[in-house]
Scaffold this active site. Structure first.
Site, PDB file in Angstrom:
ATOM      1  N   SER A 118      -3.114  -5.109   4.454  1.00  0.00           N
ATOM      2  CA  SER A 118      -3.310  -3.831   5.120  1.00  0.00           C
ATOM      3  C   SER A 118      -3.257  -3.992   6.640  1.00  0.00           C
ATOM      4  CB  SER A 118      -4.650  -3.268   4.654  1.00  0.00           C
ATOM      5  OG  SER A 118      -4.817  -1.988   5.112  1.00  0.00           O
ATOM      6  N   ASP A 171      -1.846  -0.813  -1.271  1.00  0.00           N
ATOM      7  CA  ASP A 171      -2.658  -1.609  -0.360  1.00  0.00           C
ATOM      8  C   ASP A 171      -3.145  -2.914  -0.998  1.00  0.00           C
ATOM      9  OD1 ASP A 171      -4.666  -0.574   2.247  1.00  0.00           O
ATOM     10  OD2 ASP A 171      -4.843  -2.535   1.318  1.00  0.00           O
TER      11      ASP A 171
END
Lengths: 361, 592
Positions: free
Chosen positions: B38, B157
């Site tokens: 991320s 993610d």
């Protein structure tokens, strides 16, 4: 249930062990029993006693027992109110609860007829070990504190509360009166799953022994904590705020007899502040205080880098065996000496040399 | 030593502080592998590409400001975080980014369909890097509905599976949450409990709870600035504690032999056979001293580091951001609680407008793409339709056909065999026979049969019907000859219950006339039917079969029912032989 899981975990041990209940009479409840693992009892060396942390039990020392039992008797106990020991109702007063726990350890010592031993405590066990050393310094040959809990003082509210929004405070307020591990019991049958999802790291640390049954450790921890939270409530009594000790050890560390050598073993990633070790070094300027930091290890320092941890413990024990009177400033000199001897010759021969020396003296 | 950055949304500003510190005081640590998830992946990529920190900071601040000005924060429909990220990365990343980061940048992704963690480190193009970064920072619902693809597979993610990817034992972990990481804020708390979420250890403390909430909702510039400073300080503390700060000259010397050493350390660490030396070398004072970085410069450097702070450029950016948030009448107005409340209350009215605006912009942006995708879609749809419809025909048509043809078949058989021939296939020539009812149907199907190949299968029955009707006057001998001369276009073999083998052939006779006519022999109650077409390969079969049909046909013509029975018997007797051949031929024929 807990027994079978524990036995399965301990089957990993190479050294033979004996598990027994030591009846300590009525210390807190009417007849308290303390579950004790003993290894290598026939050795004449100074024994070492292991006190586990909160929510843990004897089986979590599985990586350390073998190596420590090579040279000396090892006793690992489930503290009163934890693991397989009996679970009496502790006092809700911080001082009293602490005393009760220390008394239970002392009664246990009396029953097992140990005279002098090395005391190793992890986390909450470290706090109790220090407290024990204050009351019974003559019994403690060396105090080894592995990432001990409850040393620093709670910072003033003003500093801490700053910048914390209301909703966070609200949650904290709700959770505070509950026992620390309430969630595990609250989850009921999902407790084990909860442990697995929130602490996969602990389970990963045991991966070498979990080949057949990956859920063994989570089962063990769950079983340890799913029962009546008696020791846990004692801990809760000793705690204030968010994990601070009501009677922090920092204030009382000078009460430990200056003849008791102390070794701190911290993990570099641990969130329990290891600056307190340094501060204690300042306070106890005329006695032996050694601080070891193990790189890459967290709070469960005895699991993360068990090899290094075992060696540090072994070194500390050897040191006390070798020099009954350790004082300030010795640590550097002696540590290097021990390290050298360890490096030049295998540990066994070092012990032998040591034996010879004690024999000659 | 490797670095690993935890994913943390807007707390990524912490990574900026850490990055600044590493760049300035320990650039040698940035030569190795860096991993992240991320926001951590973006920070890692920027570090590896050596992007100016100031740009990163300003982009992040801009995004935070954008998000804060909206009532719903980053959840506002009109704010597209992914788009923003893509834009700024497009602008900042150098053209050869993939070359620089390939093999070094390890991005943690979560595969959508099974939730497993995937770490990618090889990138073929700059687009690849961008895609991986975007996928790694895609939070479902927050960023959009459909996760982006990387190499054809949808990812989201990395924080959902492994938020802090560690490549080996000697990974320096950087996390903006207080917990068991190498570089993380050390909160003033003696909290005993922490949880381990997706490999990131997070202490259960008030500060962390607050931080957790700030992952998606950016705090104001002042707090961001503090977080950045905190990152810088924490990283610096880590470096000083481990004696990793040296002057450039010593680093240059060191890099020749200390870095191999650190590789050794890594191996030791993993095997833990030599744990002692590992611990000692890395810790204690030995390492810094042993590395030869003990010159005056180094000491100066370390001294300076003790009092160091964030570089001016970054600080100025923060100051500007703080100022811009504080100055001005509008800002002053919006800071008031009452106005905040007002904006919250007005949400039901402003939200639809916002949504409309968002959809509109999305539409405008996607208009060029839209056309293509629409075309693609229609094409796809049509293809599917054209695939489906014949199938429908197949399933629908045979049913009534076969049933109806039962009656016909018998008659056809007799007709057919009594007549024959080239003329045989001319439409509407012959007399119409017994089954008038089915004529209409039959005809329509013939048309179909002629128009497409597929349908021939279906219409097998009917054309023959017509044929037969048409060619009532034809001789069977002629037909037989025709079949013997030519190879079947298609042949159908099938086993019915009682292990009787039946077969039919379709024979094309377009030499004589241009019609494609199917010549069928139906024997008995449709259980056995044979459509013959002219093709050489089937000839063998035909010739073999012809003997029986011949005799039988004669029978049929005379006494229909009886002959049918006979035909059966014949067929059955022939079975083993013919079946093999049939099979063989089927194989040959199918490619056609």
């Amino acid at each position: 249930m807990l027994r079978t899981v524990e036995r399965k975990i301990l089957s990993y041990l190479k050294t033979s062990y004996r598990g027994s209940y030591i009846d300590i009479g009525s210390v807190v409840g009417s007849s308290d029993k303390i579950w004790t693992l003993s290894l290598n009892q026939q050795s004449t060396e100074t024994p070492i006693v292991l006190l586990h942390g909160l929510g843990a039990g004897v089986a979590l020392w599985v990586f350390n027992l073998d190596s420590l039992a090579k040279h000396r008797p090892v006793y690992a106990i489930d503290l009163l109110g934890f693991g397989r020991s009996s679970r009496p109702n502790f006092s809700s007063d911080a001082k009293e609860a602490e005393d009760q726990l220390v008394r239970s350890v002392e009664s246990w010592r009396r029953e097992t007829q140990l005279d002098k031993f090395v005391l190793l405590g992890h986390s909450m066990g470290g706090f109790l070990a220090a407290s024990y050393a204050i009351k019974h310094p003559e019994r403690v040959k060396h105090l080894i504190l592995a990432d001990p809990w409850g040393f620093p003082e709670k910072p003033s509210e003003v500093v801490q509360k700053r910048n914390i929004p209301l909703w966070v405070k609200a949650i904290a307020y709700v959770v505070q009166p509950l026992n620390p591990l309430w969630a595990v019991r609250f989850a009921g049958p999902f407790g084990q799953w909860l442990i697995e999802t929130t602490r996969p790291d602990i389970i990963r640390k045991f991966s070498p022994i979990l080949k057949e049954e990956p859920s063994l450790i989570s089962q063990y921890i769950h079983q340890c904590n799913a029962q009546t939270p008696s020791g846990e409530s004692a801990f809760h009594a000793m705690m204030q705020g968010f994990g601070w000790a009501k009677n922090p050890m920092m204030k009382r560390i000078d009460q430990i007899d200056s003849s008791v050598p102390i070794t701190f073993i911290y993990g570099s990633r641990s969130w329990i502040d290891n600056t307190s070790g340094e501060a204690i070094k300042q306070i106890r300027s005329n006695s032996y205080v050694n601080i070891q930091v193990i790189n890459g290890a967290g709070h469960h320092v005895y699991l993360d880098k068990s090899d290094i941890f075992n060696r540090y413990v072994q070194d500390a024990c050897l040191l006390s065996d070798k020099y009954p009177k350790l004082s300030n400033g010795d640590e550097v000199k002696l540590a290097t000496e021990i390290a050298q001897s360890n490096e030049s010759e295998p540990a066994e021969s070092a012990v032998e040399a040591n034996n010879n020396k004690t024999a000659s003296t | 030593m490797n670095l690993s950055f935890a994913g943390c949304g807007f707390l990524g500003i912490y990574h900026v502080g850490v990055a600044v510190c590493f760049k300035r005081y320990a650039p040698h640590l940035l030569l190795d592998k860096i991993s992240g998830a991320s926001a951590g992946a973006i920070a890692a990529c920027c570090l590896l590409c050596d992007l100016p920190i100031a740009d990163m900071t300003s982009q992040l601040l801009r995004l935070a400001k954008e998000a804060r000005t909206r009532t719903l924060g980053p959840f506002s429909p009109s704010l597209n975080v992914q788009h923003f990220l893509l834009d700024s990365l497009q602008k900042l990343l150098p053209d050869d980014a993939h070359l620089r980061v390939s093999g070094k940048l390890h991005i943690s992704l979560t595969r959508v369909y099974d939730g497993k963690n995937v770490i990618v480190s090889q990138y073929n193009s700059r687009e690849d890097v961008l895609q991986a970064l975007l996928a790694s920072s895609f939070i479902p619902l927050f960023c959009g509905l459909l996760p982006p693809r990387f190499h054809g597979i949808r990812y989201m993610d990395g924080g959902f599976s492994d938020n802090l990817p560690t490549l080996d034992e000697n990974t320096i972990t950087v996390s903006p949450f207080c917990g068991e990481s190498d570089i993380c804020p050390r909160d003033l708390s003696s909290q005993l409990f922490h949880v381990n979420l997706a490999n990131t250890s997070i202490e259960l403390s008030r500060q962390n709870m607050y931080r957790f909430a700030r992952i998606l909702f950016p705090p104001d510039a002042e707090i961001l600035s503090n977080m950045c400073k905190q990152g810088f300080d924490d990283a610096l503390r880590f470096l000083t504690r481990n004696n990793l700060i040296n002057c450039n000259r010593c680093l240059a010397v060191q890099s020749t032999f200390v870095i191999p050493e650190s590789v050794d350390l890594g191996e030791d660490g993993t095997t833990t056979s030599n744990g002692r030396d590992n611990g000692n070398n890395k810790y204690g004072n030995e390492r810094g001293g042993g590395g030869g970085g003990d010159c005056d410069d180094c000491r100066m450097h370390r001294q300076e580091a003790l009092v160091a702070n964030l570089p001016e450029t970054v600080l100025m950016l923060f100051q500007e951001a703080i100022d811009s948030a504080n100055k001005g009448l509008v800002n002053w107005l919006f800071k008031h609680r009452s106005v905040r409340l007002l904006s919250l209350l007005s949400l039901p009215y402003t939200l639809p407008a916002d949504v409309v605006y968002a959809t509109f912009t999305k539409f405008v942006l996607n208009a060029p793409k839209l056309q293509k995708s629409l075309m693609d879609m229609t094409r796809y749809f049509l293809e599917q339709l054209s695939l489906v419809f014949p199938k429908i025909n197949v399933y629908y048509q045979p049913m009534p056909q076969t049933i109806k043809c039962h009656v016909n078949i018998m008659d056809y058989g007799s007709n057919m065999y009594s007549d024959d021939e080239p003329l045989l296939y001319k439409p509407h020539k012959a007399n119409v026979n017994v089954t008038l009812e089915y004529d209409d149907n039959a005809k329509t199907w013939t048309d179909c049969g002629q128009s497409t190949n597929c349908v021939i299968n279906v219409s097998n029955l009917t054309p023959s019907g017509i044929d037969n009707r048409q060619t009532a006057s034809d001789n069977f001998e002629n037909m037989l000859q025709a079949t013997a001369d030519r190879e079947a276009l298609m042949a159908y073999y099938y086993v019915e219950d009682g292990s009787k083998v039946h077969f039919s052939e379709i024979i094309d006779i377009n030499d004589e006339d241009n019609d494609n006519r199917d010549n069928q022999q139906f024997s008995s109650d449709s259980e056995t039917w044979k459509v013959q077409n002219n093709d050489e390969e089937l000839n063998r079969l035909n010739s073999e079969m012809s003997s029986t049909p011949n005799s039988m046909i004669n029978n049929e013509t005379d006494v229909s029912t009886e002959s049918n029975h006979q035909w059966y018997f014949n067929q059955q007797q022939q079975q083993p032989q013919s079946y093999q051949q049939q099979q063989k031929q089927q194989q040959q024929c199918t490619p056609e």
